[in-house]
Motif scaffolding. Sequence first.
Motif, PDB file in Angstrom:
ATOM      1  N   GLY A 110       0.786  -1.221   0.000  1.00  0.00           N
ATOM      2  CA  GLY A 110       0.000   0.000   0.000  1.00  0.00           C
ATOM      3  C   GLY A 110       0.823   1.278   0.000  1.00  0.00           C
ATOM      4  O   GLY A 110       0.279   2.372  -0.184  1.00  0.00           O
ATOM      5  N   GLU A 111       2.152   1.145   0.204  1.00  0.00           N
ATOM      6  CA  GLU A 111       3.030   2.317   0.224  1.00  0.00           C
ATOM      7  C   GLU A 111       4.023   2.324  -0.928  1.00  0.00           C
ATOM      8  O   GLU A 111       4.764   3.292  -1.106  1.00  0.00           O
ATOM      9  N   GLY A 112       4.038   1.238  -1.710  1.00  0.00           N
ATOM     10  CA  GLY A 112       5.017   1.083  -2.768  1.00  0.00           C
ATOM     11  C   GLY A 112       5.870  -0.144  -2.524  1.00  0.00           C
ATOM     12  O   GLY A 112       5.626  -0.918  -1.591  1.00  0.00           O
ATOM     13  N   TYR A 113       6.909  -0.334  -3.350  1.00  0.00           N
ATOM     14  CA  TYR A 113       7.748  -1.529  -3.221  1.00  0.00           C
ATOM     15  C   TYR A 113       9.031  -1.364  -4.029  1.00  0.00           C
ATOM     16  O   TYR A 113       9.253  -0.321  -4.644  1.00  0.00           O
ATOM     17  N   ASP A 114       9.861  -2.404  -4.012  1.00  0.00           N
ATOM     18  CA  ASP A 114      11.136  -2.388  -4.723  1.00  0.00           C
ATOM     19  C   ASP A 114      11.148  -3.489  -5.783  1.00  0.00           C
ATOM     20  O   ASP A 114      11.573  -4.613  -5.506  1.00  0.00           O
ATOM     21  N   PRO A 115      10.702  -3.156  -7.015  1.00  0.00           N
ATOM     22  CA  PRO A 115      10.790  -4.123  -8.106  1.00  0.00           C
ATOM     23  C   PRO A 115      11.980  -3.867  -9.019  1.00  0.00           C
ATOM     24  O   PRO A 115      12.169  -4.556 -10.022  1.00  0.00           O
ATOM     25  N   TYR A 116      12.782  -2.860  -8.684  1.00  0.00           N
ATOM     26  CA  TYR A 116      13.819  -2.340  -9.584  1.00  0.00           C
ATOM     27  C   TYR A 116      15.073  -3.202  -9.516  1.00  0.00           C
ATOM     28  O   TYR A 116      15.593  -3.477  -8.427  1.00  0.00           O
ATOM     29  N   GLN A 117      15.570  -3.611 -10.664  1.00  0.00           N
ATOM     30  CA  GLN A 117      16.774  -4.435 -10.747  1.00  0.00           C
ATOM     31  C   GLN A 117      17.956  -3.574 -11.167  1.00  0.00           C
ATOM     32  O   GLN A 117      17.940  -2.962 -12.231  1.00  0.00           O
ATOM     33  N   VAL A 118      18.982  -3.507 -10.310  1.00  0.00           N
ATOM     34  CA  VAL A 118      20.170  -2.720 -10.634  1.00  0.00           C
ATOM     35  C   VAL A 118      21.245  -3.597 -11.262  1.00  0.00           C
ATOM     36  O   VAL A 118      21.723  -3.330 -12.365  1.00  0.00           O
ATOM     37  N   GLY A 119      21.642  -4.652 -10.538  1.00  0.00           N
ATOM     38  CA  GLY A 119      22.736  -5.475 -11.026  1.00  0.00           C
ATOM     39  C   GLY A 119      23.970  -4.621 -11.259  1.00  0.00           C
ATOM     40  O   GLY A 119      24.180  -3.614 -10.579  1.00  0.00           O
ATOM     41  N   PRO A 120      24.782  -4.960 -12.238  1.00  0.00           N
ATOM     42  CA  PRO A 120      25.991  -4.167 -12.511  1.00  0.00           C
ATOM     43  C   PRO A 120      25.723  -2.896 -13.318  1.00  0.00           C
ATOM     44  O   PRO A 120      26.656  -2.171 -13.659  1.00  0.00           O
ATOM     45  N   SER A 121      24.443  -2.621 -13.623  1.00  0.00           N
ATOM     46  CA  SER A 121      24.108  -1.422 -14.388  1.00  0.00           C
ATOM     47  C   SER A 121      24.350  -0.168 -13.564  1.00  0.00           C
ATOM     48  O   SER A 121      24.727  -0.227 -12.396  1.00  0.00           O
ATOM     49  N   ARG A 122      24.070   0.990 -14.137  1.00  0.00           N
ATOM     50  CA  ARG A 122      24.248   2.259 -13.428  1.00  0.00           C
ATOM     51  C   ARG A 122      23.013   2.647 -12.618  1.00  0.00           C
ATOM     52  O   ARG A 122      23.045   3.659 -11.913  1.00  0.00           O
ATOM     53  N   GLY A 123      21.934   1.822 -12.709  1.00  0.00           N
ATOM     54  CA  GLY A 123      20.719   2.195 -11.995  1.00  0.00           C
ATOM     55  C   GLY A 123      20.238   3.538 -12.515  1.00  0.00           C
ATOM     56  O   GLY A 123      20.067   3.738 -13.712  1.00  0.00           O
ATOM     57  N   THR A 124      20.024   4.488 -11.609  1.00  0.00           N
ATOM     58  CA  THR A 124      19.691   5.857 -12.022  1.00  0.00           C
ATOM     59  C   THR A 124      20.696   6.811 -11.401  1.00  0.00           C
ATOM     60  O   THR A 124      20.576   7.197 -10.247  1.00  0.00           O
ATOM     61  N   GLY A 125      21.746   7.129 -12.164  1.00  0.00           N
ATOM     62  CA  GLY A 125      22.713   8.119 -11.716  1.00  0.00           C
ATOM     63  C   GLY A 125      24.083   7.595 -11.353  1.00  0.00           C
ATOM     64  O   GLY A 125      24.958   8.380 -10.977  1.00  0.00           O
ATOM     65  N   GLY A 126      24.306   6.287 -11.462  1.00  0.00           N
ATOM     66  CA  GLY A 126      25.648   5.763 -11.223  1.00  0.00           C
ATOM     67  C   GLY A 126      26.605   6.231 -12.305  1.00  0.00           C
ATOM     68  O   GLY A 126      26.193   6.609 -13.402  1.00  0.00           O
ATOM     69  N   ILE A 127      27.898   6.221 -11.998  1.00  0.00           N
ATOM     70  CA  ILE A 127      28.875   6.765 -12.958  1.00  0.00           C
ATOM     71  C   ILE A 127      29.886   5.726 -13.408  1.00  0.00           C
ATOM     72  O   ILE A 127      29.963   4.610 -12.878  1.00  0.00           O
ATOM     73  N   GLY A 128      30.676   6.142 -14.391  1.00  0.00           N
ATOM     74  CA  GLY A 128      31.791   5.353 -14.881  1.00  0.00           C
ATOM     75  C   GLY A 128      32.673   6.230 -15.749  1.00  0.00           C
ATOM     76  O   GLY A 128      32.478   7.447 -15.842  1.00  0.00           O
ATOM     77  N   ILE A 129      33.671   5.613 -16.381  1.00  0.00           N
ATOM     78  CA  ILE A 129      34.542   6.297 -17.343  1.00  0.00           C
ATOM     79  C   ILE A 129      34.406   5.557 -18.666  1.00  0.00           C
ATOM     80  O   ILE A 129      34.643   4.346 -18.738  1.00  0.00           O
ATOM     81  N   TRP A 130      33.988   6.272 -19.717  1.00  0.00           N
ATOM     82  CA  TRP A 130      33.775   5.665 -21.028  1.00  0.00           C
ATOM     83  C   TRP A 130      35.044   5.795 -21.868  1.00  0.00           C
ATOM     84  O   TRP A 130      35.510   6.889 -22.132  1.00  0.00           O
ATOM     85  N   GLU A 131      35.587   4.654 -22.265  1.00  0.00           N
ATOM     86  CA  GLU A 131      36.820   4.660 -23.046  1.00  0.00           C
ATOM     87  C   GLU A 131      36.936   3.368 -23.824  1.00  0.00           C
ATOM     88  O   GLU A 131      36.636   2.284 -23.297  1.00  0.00           O
ATOM     89  N   ASN A 132      37.340   3.477 -25.097  1.00  0.00           N
ATOM     90  CA  ASN A 132      37.506   2.307 -25.968  1.00  0.00           C
ATOM     91  C   ASN A 132      36.229   1.467 -26.022  1.00  0.00           C
ATOM     92  O   ASN A 132      36.271   0.227 -25.966  1.00  0.00           O
ATOM     93  N   ASN A 133      35.094   2.171 -26.136  1.00  0.00           N
ATOM     94  CA  ASN A 133      33.783   1.527 -26.247  1.00  0.00           C
ATOM     95  C   ASN A 133      33.448   0.642 -25.056  1.00  0.00           C
ATOM     96  O   ASN A 133      32.699  -0.336 -25.186  1.00  0.00           O
TER      97      ASN A 133
END
Length: 399
Positions: A197-220
Amino acid sequence: MRNDMNLLKCLLVFFSFSILANAQNETTKITIKNNLDFARKEVVSVKGKSLSNLIKGKKISDLRIKKDGTQEYVVLQWIDFNQDGISDELLFQAEVSAKTKVDYQVVFDKTIPLVESSVKAYSRFVPERTDDYAWENDKVAFRTYGPDAQRRVEEKLPEGTLTSGIDLWLKRTDKPIINKWYAENTKSPGYYHIDHGEGYDPYQVGPSRGTGGIGIWENNQLAVSKNFVGYKTIAVGSLRTIFELIYASWSSYGVRETKRITLDLGSNFSKFEISLEASKTVPNITAGITLHDNKGEVKNNTKEGWFRHVEKIDGQLLAEGIVVNPKLVTKAFSDVSKAKDQSNLLVVCKPKNNKLTYYAGFAWQKSGQITNGADWDTLLQKKVKMLANPLKITIKGNK
């Protein structure tokens, strides 16, 4: 002689009352001006010299703020950034209609009760769920993961998570849920993966950036860190929560990362301030949003500096976005991978002195904040305008 003394006493009394009356008539007003064509409700701050002048000769514990001409006092929050016991910033939430201004009056009166609110911005370290760090306000909630969660994955133990991505908790109440959901999950594992009734956590992050995670893009390829190794809580609310996450050295650049995250009451967006120390010049800082199974819709507006992904989870729309100064953006694109949780919308930015500030957040259809992708685009466009046109604060004393 006696009459002269009586006259002197009368004059002293008169002047005393005059001085007292003038002191009581002294007021300080804080004027908040909105230059945009839509109404705004935002946390504003008074700091530096303005704050020193405001409280000069008075006790900050006695300070109250109310809407001018009313007895409607507002919630206050003091920020002490270096934890030295001295307040560095005063916060309150202002409401201003389109293209207008509002006056707030400063009052020093300890007999007036401080206003409290049932809605708040909040964050904390969560040792009872391995070692998450979670943060929320009245609209959104996030979390990310610490070294024990990483260790559990590496040692093939249960309850592990290996990622520096940012997880989302989809809430549909304006009341705090972090402490409740973790407490209930301790008693009944998996509790927060079910909507009670208040919401839940169905979101899958795994090794992805989720929403706002960072990295360095180089050599594709996108180089990313592992879980945070340290944290520092600076402020827990109720109007603003601020904390820092520290990461062990990562990438071929030997990056040592500090991530300061700020979330204000009423905002769908966390502010990310990235600071890197590296053994050599870092080519970019790239912020990302997971594309999950690549069935969502992506829009990149490099001219205005907003980037978004909209998808459906369990039949309900989830809209995520990043807002950043467009002058810092090199390119934005979808990096699609066949590997699970490796597809991301990437926004490649050129940092200044190895620093980058951006905003990342979301809205969930079931919360009632949006009904379609166009609603989210409007919120992103408003965020761009708000950052370019901050509320103007003027402080004046009157007699």
